[in-house]
Design a protein around this motif. Structure first.
Motif, mmCIF file in Angstrom:
data_model
loop_
_atom_site.group_PDB
_atom_site.id
_atom_site.type_symbol
_atom_site.label_atom_id
_atom_site.label_comp_id
_atom_site.label_asym_id
_atom_site.label_seq_id
_atom_site.Cartn_x
_atom_site.Cartn_y
_atom_site.Cartn_z
ATOM 1 N N PHE A 15 0.624 -1.097 -0.027
ATOM 2 C CA PHE A 15 0.093 0.052 0.036
ATOM 3 C C PHE A 15 0.901 1.326 0.086
ATOM 4 C CE2 PHE A 15 -3.416 -2.483 2.400
ATOM 5 C CZ PHE A 15 -3.889 -3.129 1.326
ATOM 6 N N ARG A 16 1.912 1.251 0.841
ATOM 7 C CA ARG A 16 2.892 2.359 0.973
ATOM 8 C C ARG A 16 3.598 2.666 -0.330
ATOM 9 N NH1 ARG A 16 7.984 3.009 1.451
ATOM 10 N NH2 ARG A 16 8.405 0.577 2.238
ATOM 11 N N ILE A 17 4.098 1.601 -0.905
ATOM 12 C CA ILE A 17 4.761 1.726 -2.122
ATOM 13 C C ILE A 17 4.001 2.418 -3.323
ATOM 14 C CG2 ILE A 17 6.136 0.379 -3.941
ATOM 15 C CD1 ILE A 17 7.528 -1.146 -1.435
ATOM 16 N N ASP A 18 2.864 1.542 -3.389
ATOM 17 C CA ASP A 18 1.860 2.101 -4.495
ATOM 18 C C ASP A 18 1.329 3.452 -4.459
ATOM 19 O OD1 ASP A 18 1.924 -0.682 -5.348
ATOM 20 O OD2 ASP A 18 -0.215 -1.156 -4.674
ATOM 21 N N ASP A 48 -1.886 -1.744 15.543
ATOM 22 C CA ASP A 48 -3.127 -1.529 16.142
ATOM 23 C C ASP A 48 -3.966 -1.000 15.240
ATOM 24 O OD1 ASP A 48 -3.430 1.692 16.537
ATOM 25 O OD2 ASP A 48 -1.395 1.223 17.228
ATOM 26 N N ILE A 49 -5.431 -1.172 15.675
ATOM 27 C CA ILE A 49 -6.523 -0.868 14.393
ATOM 28 C C ILE A 49 -6.290 0.749 13.991
ATOM 29 C CG2 ILE A 49 -8.208 -0.301 16.279
ATOM 30 C CD1 ILE A 49 -8.615 -2.238 12.711
ATOM 31 N N PHE A 50 -6.047 1.411 14.937
ATOM 32 C CA PHE A 50 -5.998 2.933 14.585
ATOM 33 C C PHE A 50 -4.869 3.311 13.753
ATOM 34 C CE2 PHE A 50 -8.064 2.530 18.952
ATOM 35 C CZ PHE A 50 -9.088 3.118 18.936
ATOM 36 N N THR A 51 -3.715 2.707 14.014
ATOM 37 C CA THR A 51 -2.837 2.959 13.076
ATOM 38 C C THR A 51 -2.869 2.363 11.711
ATOM 39 O OG1 THR A 51 -1.028 2.896 14.803
ATOM 40 C CG2 THR A 51 -0.048 2.458 12.537
ATOM 41 N N PHE A 52 -3.648 1.199 11.699
ATOM 42 C CA PHE A 52 -4.015 0.558 10.486
ATOM 43 C C PHE A 52 -5.124 1.395 9.328
ATOM 44 C CE2 PHE A 52 -6.927 -2.617 8.015
ATOM 45 C CZ PHE A 52 -5.717 -3.252 7.346
ATOM 46 N N ALA A 53 -5.960 2.045 10.264
ATOM 47 C CA ALA A 53 -6.983 3.094 9.664
ATOM 48 C C ALA A 53 -6.091 3.945 8.954
ATOM 49 C CB ALA A 53 -8.091 3.195 10.659
ATOM 50 N N SER A 54 -5.455 4.641 9.834
ATOM 51 C CA SER A 54 -4.609 5.750 9.474
ATOM 52 C C SER A 54 -3.664 5.400 8.239
ATOM 53 C CB SER A 54 -3.688 6.343 10.411
ATOM 54 O OG SER A 54 -4.497 6.889 11.563
ATOM 55 N N TRP A 55 -3.404 4.211 8.277
ATOM 56 C CA TRP A 55 -2.165 3.893 7.040
ATOM 57 C C TRP A 55 -3.034 3.748 5.979
ATOM 58 C CZ3 TRP A 55 2.828 1.448 8.305
ATOM 59 C CH2 TRP A 55 3.652 1.040 7.087
ATOM 60 N N LEU A 56 -4.355 3.056 6.148
ATOM 61 C CA LEU A 56 -5.158 3.154 4.754
ATOM 62 C C LEU A 56 -5.488 4.112 4.366
ATOM 63 C CD1 LEU A 56 -7.541 -0.144 5.840
ATOM 64 C CD2 LEU A 56 -5.366 -0.142 4.414
ATOM 65 N N LYS A 57 -5.817 5.300 5.181
ATOM 66 C CA LYS A 57 -5.985 6.599 4.759
ATOM 67 C C LYS A 57 -5.186 7.303 4.009
ATOM 68 C CE LYS A 57 -8.534 10.770 6.143
ATOM 69 N NZ LYS A 57 -9.523 11.188 7.206
ATOM 70 N N PHE A 63 -10.203 0.597 0.541
ATOM 71 C CA PHE A 63 -11.015 -0.483 -0.218
ATOM 72 C C PHE A 63 -10.288 -1.865 -0.168
ATOM 73 C CE2 PHE A 63 -12.280 -3.430 -3.343
ATOM 74 C CZ PHE A 63 -13.615 -3.720 -3.123
ATOM 75 N N ALA A 64 -9.124 -1.778 -0.550
ATOM 76 C CA ALA A 64 -8.195 -2.991 -0.499
ATOM 77 C C ALA A 64 -7.919 -3.256 0.967
ATOM 78 C CB ALA A 64 -6.748 -2.538 -1.063
ATOM 79 N N GLY A 65 -7.721 -2.424 2.036
ATOM 80 C CA GLY A 65 -7.498 -2.979 3.489
ATOM 81 C C GLY A 65 -8.742 -3.680 3.934
ATOM 82 N N THR A 66 -9.977 -2.960 3.485
ATOM 83 C CA THR A 66 -11.215 -3.679 4.006
ATOM 84 C C THR A 66 -11.198 -5.012 3.442
ATOM 85 O OG1 THR A 66 -12.107 -1.458 4.119
ATOM 86 C CG2 THR A 66 -13.739 -3.173 4.198
ATOM 87 N N GLY A 71 -12.749 -9.322 3.696
ATOM 88 C CA GLY A 71 -13.308 -10.237 2.333
ATOM 89 C C GLY A 71 -13.952 -9.247 1.420
ATOM 90 N N MET A 72 -14.020 -9.740 0.331
ATOM 91 C CA MET A 72 -14.551 -8.679 -0.893
ATOM 92 C C MET A 72 -15.975 -8.318 -0.718
ATOM 93 S SD MET A 72 -12.122 -7.699 -2.805
ATOM 94 C CE MET A 72 -13.472 -7.088 -4.145
ATOM 95 N N GLU A 73 -16.778 -9.470 -0.108
ATOM 96 C CA GLU A 73 -18.312 -9.036 -0.117
ATOM 97 C C GLU A 73 -18.486 -7.845 0.833
ATOM 98 O OE1 GLU A 73 -20.530 -12.649 1.138
ATOM 99 O OE2 GLU A 73 -19.724 -13.578 -0.768
ATOM 100 N N VAL A 74 -17.954 -7.890 2.146
ATOM 101 C CA VAL A 74 -18.013 -6.617 2.837
ATOM 102 C C VAL A 74 -17.445 -5.393 2.439
ATOM 103 C CG1 VAL A 74 -17.440 -5.869 5.205
ATOM 104 C CG2 VAL A 74 -17.892 -8.082 5.074
#
Length: 97
Positions: A15-18, A48-57, A63-66, A71-74
């Motif tokens: 994710f970071r490199i992309d 932790d979940i907060f760092t993960f969410a920040s990383w994704l943002k 979308f890819a992180g979720t 899973g794709m359905e969710v």
């Protein structure tokens, strides 16, 4: 269920490199250190979940992180809701006025 932190780390790095962000830049944006980012990406440290969410943002990988986590359905359902709910609310407000 035991998480495979090495797999999570590989995804974080992807994710970071992309997003064309260096470890130093990511560390700065997360208010962390380059060493901590490196440990997360190698799976030597859990995220932790907060760092993960920040990383994704930061990397615009929500979308890819979720999809990775739930899973794709969710992920598809959440995307659909995020696009549908504002139009429903906007339509309701217009109707009320």
């Amino acid at each position: 269920m035991v998480a495979d932190f090495a797999k999570v780390g590989k995804m974080l790095k992807k994710f970071r490199i992309d997003a064309n962000i260096t470890q130093e830049e990511m560390a700065d944006r997360l208010n962390s250190t380059q060493s901590a980012v490196s440990k997360l990406e190698s799976g030597r440290k859990t995220i932790d979940i907060f760092t993960f969410a920040s990383w994704l943002k930061i990397t615009e990988s929500e979308f890819a992180g979720t999809a990775m986590m739930f899973g794709m359905e969710v992920a598809n359902a959440l995307t659909h809701l995020s696009q549908t709910v504002p139009s429903i609310v906007g339509g309701f407000v217009s109707w009320m006025l």
